[in-house]
Scaffold this motif. Structure first.
Motif, PDB file in Angstrom:
ATOM      1  N   ARG B  68      62.749 145.164 138.574  1.00 51.25           N
ATOM      2  CA  ARG B  68      62.520 144.218 139.664  1.00 51.25           C
ATOM      3  C   ARG B  68      62.644 144.995 140.976  1.00 51.25           C
ATOM      4  NH1 ARG B  68      68.621 141.513 139.802  1.00 51.25           N
ATOM      5  NH2 ARG B  68      69.540 143.374 140.754  1.00 51.25           N
ATOM      6  N   THR B  69      62.236 144.362 142.048  1.00 53.64           N
ATOM      7  CA  THR B  69      62.353 144.990 143.358  1.00 53.64           C
ATOM      8  C   THR B  69      63.107 144.053 144.278  1.00 53.64           C
ATOM      9  OG1 THR B  69      60.452 146.462 143.279  1.00 53.64           O
ATOM     10  CG2 THR B  69      60.973 145.521 145.412  1.00 53.64           C
ATOM     11  N   THR B  70      64.222 144.504 144.811  1.00 54.93           N
ATOM     12  CA  THR B  70      64.925 143.703 145.816  1.00 54.93           C
ATOM     13  C   THR B  70      64.972 144.510 147.104  1.00 54.93           C
ATOM     14  OG1 THR B  70      67.041 144.554 145.014  1.00 54.93           O
ATOM     15  CG2 THR B  70      66.367 142.410 144.186  1.00 54.93           C
ATOM     16  N   PRO B  71      64.980 143.844 148.257  1.00 56.95           N
ATOM     17  CA  PRO B  71      65.011 144.616 149.509  1.00 56.95           C
ATOM     18  C   PRO B  71      66.353 145.325 149.687  1.00 56.95           C
ATOM     19  CG  PRO B  71      65.116 142.239 149.956  1.00 56.95           C
ATOM     20  CD  PRO B  71      64.916 142.398 148.475  1.00 56.95           C
ATOM     21  N   PHE B  72      66.335 146.412 150.448  1.00 55.49           N
ATOM     22  CA  PHE B  72      67.556 147.163 150.726  1.00 55.49           C
ATOM     23  C   PHE B  72      68.499 146.330 151.591  1.00 55.49           C
ATOM     24  CE2 PHE B  72      69.877 150.106 153.579  1.00 55.49           C
ATOM     25  CZ  PHE B  72      70.631 150.753 152.612  1.00 55.49           C
ATOM     26  N   THR B  73      69.771 146.273 151.197  1.00 56.43           N
ATOM     27  CA  THR B  73      70.771 145.581 152.001  1.00 56.43           C
ATOM     28  C   THR B  73      71.894 146.561 152.283  1.00 56.43           C
ATOM     29  OG1 THR B  73      70.278 143.614 150.701  1.00 56.43           O
ATOM     30  CG2 THR B  73      72.201 143.508 152.138  1.00 56.43           C
ATOM     31  N   HIS B  74      72.171 146.800 153.542  1.00 52.16           N
ATOM     32  CA  HIS B  74      73.218 147.764 153.880  1.00 52.16           C
ATOM     33  C   HIS B  74      74.587 147.095 153.751  1.00 52.16           C
ATOM     34  CE1 HIS B  74      75.379 151.047 155.574  1.00 52.16           C
ATOM     35  NE2 HIS B  74      74.279 151.704 155.902  1.00 52.16           N
ATOM     36  N   ARG B  75      75.360 147.600 152.794  1.00 51.72           N
ATOM     37  CA  ARG B  75      76.714 147.112 152.575  1.00 51.72           C
ATOM     38  C   ARG B  75      77.561 147.508 153.794  1.00 51.72           C
ATOM     39  NH1 ARG B  75      80.352 146.477 148.342  1.00 51.72           N
ATOM     40  NH2 ARG B  75      78.895 146.864 146.649  1.00 51.72           N
ATOM     41  N   GLU B 109      57.670 157.123 135.613  1.00 51.43           N
ATOM     42  CA  GLU B 109      57.046 155.845 135.984  1.00 51.43           C
ATOM     43  C   GLU B 109      57.227 155.605 137.484  1.00 51.43           C
ATOM     44  OE1 GLU B 109      58.358 152.538 133.357  1.00 51.43           O
ATOM     45  OE2 GLU B 109      58.749 151.470 135.233  1.00 51.43           O
ATOM     46  N   GLU B 110      56.168 155.201 138.159  1.00 52.50           N
ATOM     47  CA  GLU B 110      56.295 154.893 139.592  1.00 52.50           C
ATOM     48  C   GLU B 110      57.141 153.645 139.760  1.00 52.50           C
ATOM     49  OE1 GLU B 110      53.227 155.233 142.413  1.00 52.50           O
ATOM     50  OE2 GLU B 110      53.557 157.380 142.073  1.00 52.50           O
ATOM     51  N   PHE B 111      58.035 153.697 140.710  1.00 54.44           N
ATOM     52  CA  PHE B 111      58.914 152.549 140.955  1.00 54.44           C
ATOM     53  C   PHE B 111      59.011 152.324 142.456  1.00 54.44           C
ATOM     54  CE2 PHE B 111      62.959 150.410 141.572  1.00 54.44           C
ATOM     55  CZ  PHE B 111      62.840 149.382 140.659  1.00 54.44           C
ATOM     56  N   ASN B 112      58.740 151.116 142.876  1.00 56.59           N
ATOM     57  CA  ASN B 112      58.719 150.819 144.311  1.00 56.59           C
ATOM     58  C   ASN B 112      60.120 150.423 144.790  1.00 56.59           C
ATOM     59  OD1 ASN B 112      57.708 150.491 146.864  1.00 56.59           O
ATOM     60  ND2 ASN B 112      56.783 148.479 146.447  1.00 56.59           N
ATOM     61  N   LEU B 113      60.953 151.428 144.981  1.00 55.96           N
ATOM     62  CA  LEU B 113      62.368 151.211 145.308  1.00 55.96           C
ATOM     63  C   LEU B 113      62.526 150.413 146.597  1.00 55.96           C
ATOM     64  CD1 LEU B 113      65.281 151.861 144.471  1.00 55.96           C
ATOM     65  CD2 LEU B 113      65.111 153.949 145.830  1.00 55.96           C
ATOM     66  N   PHE B 114      63.287 149.339 146.500  1.00 57.58           N
ATOM     67  CA  PHE B 114      63.536 148.432 147.624  1.00 57.58           C
ATOM     68  C   PHE B 114      62.222 147.903 148.238  1.00 57.58           C
ATOM     69  CE2 PHE B 114      67.386 151.373 147.947  1.00 57.58           C
ATOM     70  CZ  PHE B 114      68.202 150.518 147.219  1.00 57.58           C
ATOM     71  N   GLY B 115      61.150 147.983 147.468  1.00 58.75           N
ATOM     72  CA  GLY B 115      59.857 147.539 147.986  1.00 58.75           C
ATOM     73  C   GLY B 115      59.292 148.461 149.055  1.00 58.75           C
ATOM     74  N   GLU B 116      59.892 149.662 149.200  1.00 62.29           N
ATOM     75  CA  GLU B 116      59.495 150.549 150.297  1.00 62.29           C
ATOM     76  C   GLU B 116      59.161 151.971 149.870  1.00 62.29           C
ATOM     77  OE1 GLU B 116      61.633 150.329 154.184  1.00 62.29           O
ATOM     78  OE2 GLU B 116      63.097 149.221 152.997  1.00 62.29           O
ATOM     79  N   TYR B 117      59.793 152.452 148.789  1.00 60.41           N
ATOM     80  CA  TYR B 117      59.654 153.860 148.420  1.00 60.41           C
ATOM     81  C   TYR B 117      59.049 153.967 147.030  1.00 60.41           C
ATOM     82  CZ  TYR B 117      63.065 153.790 152.153  1.00 60.41           C
ATOM     83  OH  TYR B 117      63.713 153.523 153.327  1.00 60.41           O
ATOM     84  N   LYS B 118      57.730 154.099 146.992  1.00 59.26           N
ATOM     85  CA  LYS B 118      57.036 154.088 145.713  1.00 59.26           C
ATOM     86  C   LYS B 118      56.859 155.519 145.202  1.00 59.26           C
ATOM     87  CE  LYS B 118      53.385 151.639 143.328  1.00 59.26           C
ATOM     88  NZ  LYS B 118      52.075 151.032 143.416  1.00 59.26           N
TER      89      LYS B 118
END
Lengths: 157, 157
Positions: B68-75, B109-118
């Motif tokens: 799944r892809t979730t947006p980056f959230t800065h802890r 496998e290509e993965f679109n990390l945080f919806g930003e880094y594919k």
């Protein structure tokens, strides 16, 4: 059962060369004087760190290819930004040539780097990349302290 | 022809976990106040960088495992050294668990990390390790500026 490689030999080289590109950009944005003189907390100026990186990568790969061990010698002679950048480019080319001569079979072979660091070749290679990232990160702090924006960390192409 | 792997999946995890150990030691040697307040050149205090690292690794691996892809959230919520170290240890354990669930076949496998880094998963993993080394190197400069000796770079065991 055939295992799938998580990263190929060519991909690891590409990864290393991209880091070399970013480090080159980091050298480029330093003003000449500060590259050789500016430091924080008694650390070395960034040029000294770059000289260290140049003293490791090509000599290490040459020793690996030639199956010999020579002691570590800290290169000190590059005293201008232009000289550092010229050597950087020359060595980047050489890293690619030498790395390509290392067969996959040797990456797990123990190698006593500089007669001091006995680890599998792949660990020695990762160490060289890590050491470059580590010192470049320090160069970023020097740049920020000088009010200069460092290159983007992801811009390695 | 069967190719020889240059680095196995388990070896890359070991490499990452050793870096986690060194970063933990780096957090430990910071005095509480300086960990959260000291900075150079308008950069973030080291605690903020550590919060960033904690905001990336486990959430990224979870998304990879769950496809799944979730947006980056800065802890931002860890406001004491003890809280940071506790979370660091907890996440280190979690990184190992999650990483072990990623099959070798998925590393390319290509993965679109945080919806930003594919990028291929292996590149995203290397990026996380590199980013940790980069910021830890910056923490070393903060420590030196404070007159505190950082841990040895090679001491990761």
């Amino acid at each position: 059962m055939k295992k799938t490689e998580i990263i190929t030999k060519d991909e690891l080289l590409k990864h290393w060369l991209e880091h070399r590109t970013l480090t080159k950009r980091t050298i480029e944005v330093f003003p000449e004087k500060e590259l050789f003189e500016f430091s924080i907390g008694g650390m070395r100026p960034f040029a000294k760190m770059v000289n260290e990186l140049l003293s490791i990568a090509v000599p290490a790969l040459e020793d690996m290819i030639l199956n010999r061990t020579t002691p570590f010698t800290h290169r000190e002679g590059l005293l201008t930004k232009e000289a550092l950048l010229t050597q950087w480019d020359y060595d980047t080319q050489k890293i690619a040539e030498l790395y390509n001569q290392l067969p996959e079979e040797r990456f797990h072979e123990e190698f006593n780097l500089f007669g001091e660091y006995k680890f599998p070749i792949v660990e020695n290679i990762l160490y060289m990349i890590d050491n470059e990232i580590h010192h470049r990160g320090q160069g970023y702090v020097y740049l920020r302290a000088l009010g200069i924006a460092p290159p983007f960390f992801w811009d390695r192409y």
